[in-house]
Design a protein around this motif. Structure first.
Motif, PDB file in Angstrom:
ATOM      1  N   THR A  77       0.841  -1.197   0.000  1.00 15.01           N
ATOM      2  CA  THR A  77       0.000   0.000   0.000  1.00 15.01           C
ATOM      3  C   THR A  77       0.873   1.243   0.000  1.00 15.01           C
ATOM      4  O   THR A  77       1.708   1.433   0.879  1.00 15.01           O
ATOM      5  N   VAL A 100      -2.822   1.437  10.841  1.00 12.23           N
ATOM      6  CA  VAL A 100      -3.667   0.613   9.973  1.00 12.23           C
ATOM      7  C   VAL A 100      -2.816  -0.337   9.138  1.00 12.23           C
ATOM      8  O   VAL A 100      -3.144  -1.508   8.968  1.00 12.23           O
ATOM      9  N   ALA A 174     -12.608   1.038  -3.729  1.00 17.56           N
ATOM     10  CA  ALA A 174     -12.849  -0.301  -3.188  1.00 17.56           C
ATOM     11  C   ALA A 174     -13.062  -1.342  -4.291  1.00 17.56           C
ATOM     12  O   ALA A 174     -12.847  -2.540  -4.069  1.00 17.56           O
ATOM     13  N   PHE A 227      -7.034   2.698   4.462  1.00 17.87           N
ATOM     14  CA  PHE A 227      -7.975   1.761   5.074  1.00 17.87           C
ATOM     15  C   PHE A 227      -8.685   0.927   4.010  1.00 17.87           C
ATOM     16  O   PHE A 227      -8.841  -0.294   4.156  1.00 17.87           O
ATOM     17  N   THR A 228      -9.104   1.583   2.924  1.00 17.10           N
ATOM     18  CA  THR A 228      -9.794   0.864   1.854  1.00 17.10           C
ATOM     19  C   THR A 228      -8.893  -0.197   1.241  1.00 17.10           C
ATOM     20  O   THR A 228      -9.309  -1.338   1.007  1.00 17.10           O
ATOM     21  N   GLN A 230      -6.375  -1.778   2.593  1.00 20.82           N
ATOM     22  CA  GLN A 230      -6.196  -2.894   3.523  1.00 20.82           C
ATOM     23  C   GLN A 230      -7.456  -3.754   3.619  1.00 20.82           C
ATOM     24  O   GLN A 230      -7.382  -4.969   3.778  1.00 20.82           O
ATOM     25  N   LEU A 231      -8.591  -3.114   3.509  1.00 19.51           N
ATOM     26  CA  LEU A 231      -9.863  -3.832   3.649  1.00 19.51           C
ATOM     27  C   LEU A 231     -10.166  -4.734   2.462  1.00 19.51           C
ATOM     28  O   LEU A 231     -10.707  -5.834   2.643  1.00 19.51           O
ATOM     29  N   VAL A 232      -9.812  -4.292   1.256  1.00 10.04           N
ATOM     30  CA  VAL A 232     -10.224  -5.033   0.063  1.00 10.04           C
ATOM     31  C   VAL A 232      -9.086  -5.803  -0.587  1.00 10.04           C
ATOM     32  O   VAL A 232      -9.277  -6.391  -1.655  1.00 10.04           O
ATOM     33  N   ARG A 233      -7.912  -5.850   0.023  1.00 12.02           N
ATOM     34  CA  ARG A 233      -6.803  -6.578  -0.580  1.00 12.02           C
ATOM     35  C   ARG A 233      -7.199  -8.028  -0.826  1.00 12.02           C
ATOM     36  O   ARG A 233      -7.972  -8.618  -0.060  1.00 12.02           O
ATOM     37  N   GLN A 238      -3.374 -11.578   2.492  1.00  9.48           N
ATOM     38  CA  GLN A 238      -3.921 -11.184   3.793  1.00  9.48           C
ATOM     39  C   GLN A 238      -2.929 -11.224   4.939  1.00  9.48           C
ATOM     40  O   GLN A 238      -3.284 -10.897   6.060  1.00  9.48           O
TER      41      GLN A 238
END
Length: 239
Positions: A77, A100, A174, A227-228, A230-233, A238
């Motif tokens: 990121t 984050v 996203a 944040f986006t 990290q959330l949608v990777r 993971q």
């Protein structure tokens, strides 16, 4: 447990001496003594468990009891953001982004940037503090202030996105951030990117994105991008 930043520690080290500042904090402030546990992070994936061997407030000596090497996150990121005139907002962003999870932050000098100079020393200290607080193993790369056009020339268009407020078709971040092994998101200054800067990015093949329906402050937009991402990777990234 006390967590200290130890950028100069060697993976093979059996002992380590805390800096005078960290020694004073451990012995005088926290009143740690012989045998008390201390955690060390080197910012390069090294995670060490140690115990106090000599509780000296100026030269606290540690005995390394365990060493673990944590690999970097597979998903990378990167946020490139024009720093705000009020540096406190950038300090807030750096702190939260490290908590984050971010691998690289580049500071951009854009046509509408109100801040034309930037000293990284304070921001680096905040990043280290956030690293220790959050337990992250890798300290992100913080880049010096870079001219926008020079930076755009270096990016990989397929995984780079520009968040701007001009009219036109834009895709939600996203929906596209998780389509590759990482992403770089460009965030403009408080007055947004100029039409010329947007055109330069689009000509390079950088895709325009939106971070939502609200008009966000620069530092909020930059954190939302982190944040986006990290959330949608993707599931395979993971770790």
């Amino acid at each position: 447990m006390l967590t200290c930043f130890a950028p100069d520690i060697l993976p093979s080290a059996a002992t380590y001496q805390l800096s005078e500042e960290e020694s004073k904090h451990a012995v005088r402030v926290l009143r740690l003594g012989l045998g008390d546990a201390v955690e060390l992070l080197d910012g390069r994936g090294g995670h060490y468990q140690a115990e106090i061997a000599e509780a000296n407030p100026k030269r606290c000596q540690l005995r390394i009891t365990q060493h673990e090497n944590i690999p970097p996150r597979a998903y990378f990121t990167h946020v490139a953001v024009a720093p705000t005139k009020n540096l406190d907002r950038m300090e807030w962003f750096v702190e939260k982004a490290v908590e984050v999870g971010v691998e690289r932050i580049t500071f951009l000098r854009c046509a509408r940037s109100e801040r034309r100079e930037l000293k990284l020393e304070r921001l680096e200290k905040i990043a280290i503090s956030a690293l220790k607080q959050s337990g992250q193993a890798w300290l992100p790369q913080l880049d010096e202030l870079t001219d926008y056009a020079a930076f755009v020339a270096t990016v990989t268009p397929e995984t780079t996105f520009i968040a701007h407020l001009e009219e036109g078709e834009r895709t939600a971040l996203a929906q596209v951030a998780g389509t590759g092994p990482g992403c770089c998101v460009l965030i403009g200054p408080e007055g947004d990117f100029t039409p010329g800067e947007i055109a330069l990015a689009l000509a390079k093949g950088i895709r325009p994105v939106t971070l939502g329906a609200s008009r966000l402050r620069t530092e909020t937009a930059a954190l939302a991008a982190v944040f986006t991402a990290q959330l949608v990777r993707p599931a395979g990234f993971q770790q």
